[in-house]
Each structure stands twice: as structure tokens, then as C-alpha cells.
Design a protein around this motif. Structure first.
Motif, PDB file in Angstrom:
ATOM      1  N   GLU B 204       0.814  -1.205   0.000  1.00 13.48           N
ATOM      2  CA  GLU B 204       0.000   0.000   0.000  1.00 13.48           C
ATOM      3  C   GLU B 204       0.856   1.267   0.000  1.00 13.48           C
ATOM      4  OE1 GLU B 204      -3.184  -0.047   2.736  1.00 13.48           O
ATOM      5  OE2 GLU B 204      -3.747   2.022   2.318  1.00 13.48           O
ATOM      6  N   LEU B 205       1.959   1.203   0.761  1.00 10.93           N
ATOM      7  CA  LEU B 205       2.805   2.382   0.891  1.00 10.93           C
ATOM      8  C   LEU B 205       3.363   2.815  -0.471  1.00 10.93           C
ATOM      9  CD1 LEU B 205       3.731   4.170   3.183  1.00 10.93           C
ATOM     10  CD2 LEU B 205       5.831   2.814   3.318  1.00 10.93           C
ATOM     11  N   ARG B 206       3.825   1.793  -1.225  1.00 10.99           N
ATOM     12  CA  ARG B 206       4.393   2.112  -2.530  1.00 10.99           C
ATOM     13  C   ARG B 206       3.342   2.723  -3.453  1.00 10.99           C
ATOM     14  NH1 ARG B 206       7.740  -2.477  -5.369  1.00 10.99           N
ATOM     15  NH2 ARG B 206       9.207  -1.894  -3.754  1.00 10.99           N
ATOM     16  N   MET B 207       2.127   2.178  -3.383  1.00 10.22           N
ATOM     17  CA  MET B 207       1.047   2.724  -4.212  1.00 10.22           C
ATOM     18  C   MET B 207       0.767   4.180  -3.857  1.00 10.22           C
ATOM     19  SD  MET B 207       0.243   0.544  -6.392  1.00 10.22           S
ATOM     20  CE  MET B 207      -1.351   0.952  -7.094  1.00 10.22           C
ATOM     21  N   ARG B 208       0.896   4.497  -2.575  1.00  6.44           N
ATOM     22  CA  ARG B 208       0.659   5.885  -2.170  1.00  6.44           C
ATOM     23  C   ARG B 208       1.771   6.787  -2.701  1.00  6.44           C
ATOM     24  NH1 ARG B 208      -3.392   6.287   1.510  1.00  6.44           N
ATOM     25  NH2 ARG B 208      -2.676   8.204   2.503  1.00  6.44           N
ATOM     26  N   TYR B 209       2.997   6.252  -2.648  1.00  6.47           N
ATOM     27  CA  TYR B 209       4.109   7.039  -3.204  1.00  6.47           C
ATOM     28  C   TYR B 209       3.919   7.282  -4.693  1.00  6.47           C
ATOM     29  CZ  TYR B 209       6.877   6.648   1.043  1.00  6.47           C
ATOM     30  OH  TYR B 209       7.323   6.759   2.320  1.00  6.47           O
ATOM     31  N   LEU B 210       3.326   6.270  -5.354  1.00  8.36           N
ATOM     32  CA  LEU B 210       3.108   6.392  -6.790  1.00  8.36           C
ATOM     33  C   LEU B 210       1.949   7.337  -7.105  1.00  8.36           C
ATOM     34  CD1 LEU B 210       3.628   2.702  -7.904  1.00  8.36           C
ATOM     35  CD2 LEU B 210       5.073   4.644  -8.486  1.00  8.36           C
ATOM     36  N   GLY B 211       1.317   7.843  -6.075  1.00  4.81           N
ATOM     37  CA  GLY B 211       0.281   8.838  -6.297  1.00  4.81           C
ATOM     38  C   GLY B 211      -1.128   8.299  -6.320  1.00  4.81           C
ATOM     39  N   TYR B 212      -1.296   7.027  -5.966  1.00  5.04           N
ATOM     40  CA  TYR B 212      -2.656   6.493  -5.944  1.00  5.04           C
ATOM     41  C   TYR B 212      -3.318   6.831  -4.607  1.00  5.04           C
ATOM     42  CZ  TYR B 212      -1.828   3.776 -10.135  1.00  5.04           C
ATOM     43  OH  TYR B 212      -1.563   3.404 -11.409  1.00  5.04           O
ATOM     44  N   ASP B 213      -4.573   7.193  -4.692  1.00  4.82           N
ATOM     45  CA  ASP B 213      -5.343   7.429  -3.477  1.00  4.82           C
ATOM     46  C   ASP B 213      -5.915   6.082  -3.036  1.00  4.82           C
ATOM     47  OD1 ASP B 213      -6.989   8.164  -1.479  1.00  4.82           O
ATOM     48  OD2 ASP B 213      -8.147   9.628  -2.613  1.00  4.82           O
ATOM     49  N   THR B 214      -5.151   5.352  -2.216  1.00  7.69           N
ATOM     50  CA  THR B 214      -5.552   3.976  -1.893  1.00  7.69           C
ATOM     51  C   THR B 214      -6.851   3.938  -1.093  1.00  7.69           C
ATOM     52  OG1 THR B 214      -4.086   4.022  -0.003  1.00  7.69           O
ATOM     53  CG2 THR B 214      -3.248   3.001  -2.000  1.00  7.69           C
ATOM     54  N   ASN B 215      -7.116   4.996  -0.310  1.00  8.20           N
ATOM     55  CA  ASN B 215      -8.376   5.025   0.415  1.00  8.20           C
ATOM     56  C   ASN B 215      -9.548   4.995  -0.556  1.00  8.20           C
ATOM     57  OD1 ASN B 215      -7.009   5.185   2.727  1.00  8.20           O
ATOM     58  ND2 ASN B 215      -7.467   7.330   3.167  1.00  8.20           N
ATOM     59  N   ARG B 216      -9.374   5.709  -1.678  1.00  5.14           N
ATOM     60  CA  ARG B 216     -10.455   5.749  -2.654  1.00  5.14           C
ATOM     61  C   ARG B 216     -10.662   4.367  -3.269  1.00  5.14           C
ATOM     62  NH1 ARG B 216      -9.510   9.237  -7.754  1.00  5.14           N
ATOM     63  NH2 ARG B 216      -8.773   7.204  -8.409  1.00  5.14           N
ATOM     64  N   GLU B 217      -9.557   3.662  -3.538  1.00  2.00           N
ATOM     65  CA  GLU B 217      -9.681   2.312  -4.113  1.00  2.00           C
ATOM     66  C   GLU B 217     -10.460   1.400  -3.161  1.00  2.00           C
ATOM     67  OE1 GLU B 217      -8.625   2.548  -6.925  1.00  2.00           O
ATOM     68  OE2 GLU B 217      -7.125   4.141  -6.783  1.00  2.00           O
ATOM     69  N   LEU B 218     -10.097   1.459  -1.870  1.00  2.00           N
ATOM     70  CA  LEU B 218     -10.786   0.617  -0.892  1.00  2.00           C
ATOM     71  C   LEU B 218     -12.254   1.002  -0.805  1.00  2.00           C
ATOM     72  CD1 LEU B 218      -8.197   0.382   2.019  1.00  2.00           C
ATOM     73  CD2 LEU B 218      -8.682  -1.284   0.241  1.00  2.00           C
ATOM     74  N   MET B 219     -12.506   2.316  -0.851  1.00  6.12           N
ATOM     75  CA  MET B 219     -13.880   2.803  -0.744  1.00  6.12           C
ATOM     76  C   MET B 219     -14.715   2.304  -1.924  1.00  6.12           C
ATOM     77  SD  MET B 219     -15.447   4.606   1.488  1.00  6.12           S
ATOM     78  CE  MET B 219     -17.200   4.885   1.575  1.00  6.12           C
TER      79      MET B 219
END
Lengths: 295, 320
Positions: B204-219
Motif C-alpha cells: 500500500e505504501l508504494r502505491m501511495r508514493y506512486l500517487g494512488y489514493d488507496t483510500n479511494r480504491e478501498l472505498m
């Protein structure tokens, strides 16, 4: 229209005592869960099934011997042994995986509850109260068995409180909870601490089941109702905090006792669950939780 | 591993996989012809299959173990019953109402825990409390939900001269719905979004660094799951004719979790097949040993959790 319930000095004490005895049962369930959860990080969903086993075990022995006290002792001992075997043989390798731990204990609980349902049928059983007379307390007449439950709860609370704060074992439990690798380095046999904690927690659940059997009727899935409440109690009290689970159990017991006066039991449950949801989100350490405890 | 198992694996992995799907699809199409008396049961099995898939999106792909899927399933069922019986509106209006209500409820319940990134353990307990409240709620709002009696329902309407109230037409209606939405979820998971979700679970951390809003994906996963669960509940009430508190109960949540684990988390097809298989097994076993089915189910579940954590699909695929 709405009738305002009458709270007089007399029935105030009766309701307070009802809340106290109910709170003690919740506390016995919650403190076991809290110990296991706080130390091991395991969501022990089989805990409720252990409570059911404690109640049914007592019932079986009463059927055979007619003696409640014998039933209480035998069923608590047997369930404790079962807890020991489960921990040693089955559960220990689920500890690092919270979700797998939940699923594993959920499955074990399911098997135990369904085995009870197959053997006893899903109908409920009642146990005759061993202390049927009432006695005078604080100016009211109160069933002596419920006073006995309050007494046992208080003694257990004091005993475990002293165990955790005054003995070497308590120190080792704290050390393990605060950091397993460090505790290992300092010479604590953490595998043994895990086992002891799990077994102690299981014994408390079985005791709660045996004690509650003469008050409420037993049915195979009775444990589910208790652990849902107990999980939320330890969230509000603070994960792994023994003091927290005691204080919050007592508060919840009183809320239930007096809440039933004012409104339907279901509303009281909803209120308690909703409060717990807010706590999980905004105060996940609860009232008494410490930051270093397992999360 | 035994030879038979290897053969099964080769069958499932190799070029023979497509024909196998075809055979499965044909079987599903032919159920009412092969066993007309079983079409109600087959309808139920299909709906539970879709329900299992919808929960697997959250559990298997987003990695959130929820203990409240039955709340959304029940919401769907109650929505349709309410719209038709109490408001006298069309059966078809019930479906969008169910989905919209489920999306709203899922957003309200899921927004804060997902945004605040509460841990796995806390999420389990949070949804446990929510599921318990949802169940209790039906008993305190008797005027709205009918309390423990539930809401009776008079059956689906006629479409193009075909009475959907019949077992056979309703089976095909269910099959069509399940196929469309099941395939929709498959497409979603195989799309870029599915890859992002998968990567988020991995790191998850790497995805956040890559600019993905992981909270939005989970939502998104959480909302899609709730909507499809509610849809499954809505189709279900048309088949059984009553929305009752048991549809919101923890027992149903437990069943879904069992189907998913037995089928294989994060595989869609596994939970779908396991749900169908276990519903039929329940019917079979209950005629032999009424009380024993759930005990055997529990034992099966324990075996899968401890010995085969990747489920049936994992068993078929072998080492990957």
C-alpha cells in the motif's frame, strides 16, 4: 402514553444489584477476551463457545449428580483443559495473522456450537438455581444466588488484578505484551505466557457460562451474544487493559439494568454498540488503553 | 500429490478450462429442465453465489474482513418488499432503491473507518458492532420493518406475458441477473482498477508514493460490494417472498465467510461455486441428518482454514 417508570429508594438498590451481577458476568467474559486480545492480538471468536461449554457442562453434571457446585467445578476444569489443548495444538501458529486467527477461532467456535446443537438440540435449557432463597441486603430482599455471582466476580477481579500487578507472572505477561522479542531476550518464556494467558481466559469464559446458567437459559449460540458485547466492552475499556474491562463492564451492567426500565432491551443494546463504534473510530485505545499494548 | 488431483489441476489450468466453463454454464441453464423440482433451490444457490462474489470483492481483493455483509443483503431484501408491499410501487423500482440505499448506508458506515485507516482487527470489530445494530434495528422499528414477522411479499410481476412469480421464469431471471452482474464484477477486477486494488494489497505504501489514493480504491470496493450484496438480497426476496430478520443475522454473514474461504479468497469463481455447491449439499444432507449439516459445514470450514487456506481454487490451481 409514555409511562415514567418509578424509581424509588428500594427498587433503585434492586436494579443497581441487578446491574452489578450482570456486569460481573460481562466482566468475566470480557476480561478473558481482553487478556487474550491484548497480549496475543487474537480475536478469539471461540471464546463464546467456551462460555456455552461451561454452561452445558454444568448442566450435564447436574443431570448426573444433582449438585450444582460439582458441575461448576468439573465443567470449568474440563473446558480449561480443552483450552490448553487447543492453544498448544491448534491456535499457536495463527498468532501472527490476525485475520487467519479470527477465521480459525470462528470455525472452532462454529464446530463447538453446532456439536452442542446436534447433541442437545437447539432448544434452550434452564438450570435450577442452587441458592433459591432470598436475603436482606441494604434494606431490600434480593436473590442470594445473584449476590453469590457478584461476590465471585469481585473475588476474580481482585485475584487477577493482584496477579497482574503483584506477581512475577504478571510482570512477565506485561513484558510479553509490551514487546515479545524484548521479553524473550530478557529470559521470559513467551510461548508459556501465551499458553497461560489463553488458558486463564478460557477458564474465565467457562466460569461465566457456568455462573450464568441458573440466571439465563442456555442455548448453543448463547456465547455469540456475550462476546459481541464483551468485545465492545474491551474496546471502550481499552484493549488489553484489565482495569478498563472491569470498569466498563460495571458501567454497561448498570446501563443495561436501568436502561431496561426506561426503554426496550434492544434500544439499550443498540446504544451500547453505537457507543463502541464511535470509540473504535475516535478513541481506539479506549478509556484505559496504553499505546504500547498490541494493536 | 495424487495423480487424480494432478489430472484435475491440468484440466483446470490447460486449454480444457474453457470447455469446462461451457459445461458449467450449460448445466446452470439446464437445471430447471434436468430437475424442475429443484429450481427454487437453484435460484437460491445462484443468489448466494452472487452474494459470495460481492463479499469476496472486499475480503479477497481489498483485504477488509467485514462482519456485516448480511446487513446490506437484508437491506436489499427489505427495500424491495417495502417498495412493493407498503408503497404499492413496481417490483422493478425496488432494485434501484435497494442499490441506492445500500450505497448511502455503505458510504456513511465505511467513510470514517476507511479514511482513518483503522487496522484489520478494529475493522472486524467495527463491522461486528454495525452488523449487530443492523440486526437489532429490525426489532425496534416494527412499524417499518415488521419486527420479527418481517415483511411479506406478493411475488414478482408479469413481464412480456411471462409470470415471473413461477419458479422456472424466476430462475432464468435470476440466472440472467447473476450472469450480468457477476461478469460485470469480473470485468471490474480484471481491469486496471483490479490491478490497482491488487497492488494496494501487496504494498500500500508504494502505491501511495506512486500517487494512488488507496483510500479511494478501498472505498470503491466497499461500495461496489455493498451495492451488489443489496442487489442479491433484492433478487432473493422475489424468490422466497418474505424479508425477515434472519437475512440480516450474523448466521448469514458466517455462511458467506464460509463460502468464500472454502471457495478460495480473491478468486470470484471459487466463492461462487462453493456457495452453489454448499447450498445443494445442505439440501442433500438435511434430508439425511437434519441437525448435522451445520456441524459438518463447521468441520469443513476448519479444515479449509487450517489445511487449505487458499480454498478450492487454490487446490485446483496448485502452486502458483
Amino acid at each position: 402514553m409514555y409511562e415514567i417508570p418509578l424509581i424509588t429508594a428500594d427498587n433503585f438498590i434492586t436494579y443497581a444489584l441487578n446491574g452489578l451481577s450482570r456486569g460481573m458476568i460481562i466482566f468475566l467474559v470480557a476480561s478473558g477476551l481482553s487478556l487474550i486480545f491484548g497480549l496475543i492480538g487474537l480475536i478469539n471468536f471461540a471464546h463464546g463457545a467456551m462460555l456455552a461449554l461451561g454452561g452445558y457442562g454444568t448442566y450435564i453434571v447436574i443431570q448426573a449428580t444433582g449438585n450444582f457446585w460439582l458441575g461448576l467445578v468439573i465443567s470449568v476444569v474440563l473446558v480449561t483443559v480443552l483450552g490448553f489443548v487447543l492453544e498448544r495444538k491448534v491456535l499457536y501458529w495463527l498468532y501472527d495473522e490476525p485475520l487467519l486467527g479470527f477465521l480459525g477461532t470462528f470455525g472452532l467456535g462454529l464446530v463447538i456450537e453446532e456439536a452442542l446443537a446436534v447433541y442437545f438440540g437447539s432448544r434452550s435449557y434452564t438450570i435450577q438455581s442452587p441458592l433459591s432463597e432470598s436475603i436482606q441486603v441494604l434494606g431490600v430482599t434480593y436473590p442470594s444466588y445473584r449476590l453469590f455471582v457478584i461476590l465471585v466476580g469481585a473475588v476474580v477481579a481482585l485475584g487477577i488484578g493482584l496477579l497482574l500487578t503483584r506477581t512475577r507472572l504478571g510482570l512477565e505477561i506485561h513484558a510479553t505484551a509490551n514487546g515479545q522479542p524484548t521479553a524473550e531476550i530478557l529470559g521470559v518464556d513467551t510461548a508459556r505466557i501465551y499458553t497461560l494467558t489463553f488458558v486463564l481466559g478460557t477458564a474465565l469464559a467457562a466460569l461465566a457460562g457456568a455462573l450464568t446458567a441458573p440466571i439465563t437459559s442456555m442455548y448453543p449460540t448463547i456465547g455469540l451474544d456475550y462476546i459481541t458485547m464483551a468485545f465492545l466492552v474491551i474496546i471502550v475499556g481499552g484493549m488489553g487493559s484489565f482495569k478498563g474491562s472491569f470498569v466498563v463492564s460495571m458501567i454497561v451492567g448498570q446501563i443495561i439494568a436501568f436502561g431496561w426500565l426506561l426503554t426496550a432491551p434492544t434500544y439499550v443494546r443498540i446504544l451500547i454498540f453505537a457507543a463502541a463504534m464511535v470509540f473504535i473510530l475516535y478513541q481506539p485505545r479506549g478509556f484505559f488503553g496504553k499505546p504500547e499494548v498490541h494493536e | 500429490m495424487s495423480d487424480t488431483l494432478t489430472n484435475v489441476r491440468e484440466l483446470a489450468q490447460g486449454t480444457t478450462r474453457r470447455p469446462l466453463f461451457a459445461v458449467g454454464a450449460l448445466l446452470l441453464l439446464a437445471v430447471p429442465i434436468l430437475a424442475p423440482s429443484q429450481s427454487d433451490l437453484a435460484t437460491e444457490a445462484l443468489i448466494f453465489g452472487l452474494f459470495a462474489i460481492s463479499v469476496d470483492i472486499v475480503l479477497g481483493y481489498a483485504g477488509l474482513l467485514t462482519l456485516a455483509p448480511a446487513a446490506f443483503f437484508g437491506l436489499g431484501a427489505y427495500s424491495v418488499a417495502k417498495v412493493v408491499v407498503d408503497y404499492g410501487q413496481s417490483f422493478w423500482l425496488g432494485f434501484p432503491v435497494a442499490i441506492v440505499l445500500a450505497l448511502i448506508l455503505a458510504f456513511i458506515v465505511g467513510y470514517v473507518p476507511i479514511k482513518r485507516r483503522i487496522g484489520d482487527v478494529y475493522f472486524v470489530l467495527f463491522t461486528l458492532a454495525f452488523g449487530a445494530i443492523a440486526y437489532d434495528f429490525t426489532f425496534v422499528t416494527t412499524s417499518v420493518t415488521g419486527g420479527s414477522d418481517g415483511l411479506g411479499f406478493f411475488g414478482p410481476p408479469e413481464v412480456l406475458g411471462i409470470d415471473l412469480g413461477g419458479s422456472l421464469p424466476y430462475y432464468y431471471f435470476t440466472l440472467l441477473t447473476v450472469a450480468v452482474f457477476g461478469f460485470g464484477l469480473y470485468v471490474l477486477i480484471k481491469s486496471d482498477y483490479g490491478d490497482v486494488l491488487h497492488a494496494t494489497r501487496q504494498n500500500e505504501l508504494r502505491m501511495r508514493y506512486l500517487g494512488y489514493d488507496t483510500n479511494r480504491e478501498l472505498m470503491i470496493a466497499w461500495l461496489v460490494s455493498a451495492a451488489i450484496s443489496a442487489l442479491a438480497g433484492a433478487v432473493y426476496v422475489g424468490s422466497v417472498g418474505i424479508a425477515s430478520p434472519s437475512l440480516i443475522s450474523f448466521a448469514l454473514t458466517g455462511d458467506v465467510i464460509i463460502w468464500i474461504i472454502v471457495g478460495g479468497t480473491g478468486t470470484l469463481l471459487g466463492p461462487f461455486a462453493a456457495a452453489i455447491g454448499l447450498v445443494f449439499m445442505q439440501e442433500l444432507l438435511q434430508s439425511v441428518w437434519l441437525e448435522g449439516y451445520r456441524l459438518l459445514l463447521g468441520i469443513l470450514f476448519v479444515v479449509f482454514v487450517f489445511a487449505l487456506p487458499d480454498g478450492l481454487m487454490g487446490l485446483i490451481r496448485g502452486e502458483e
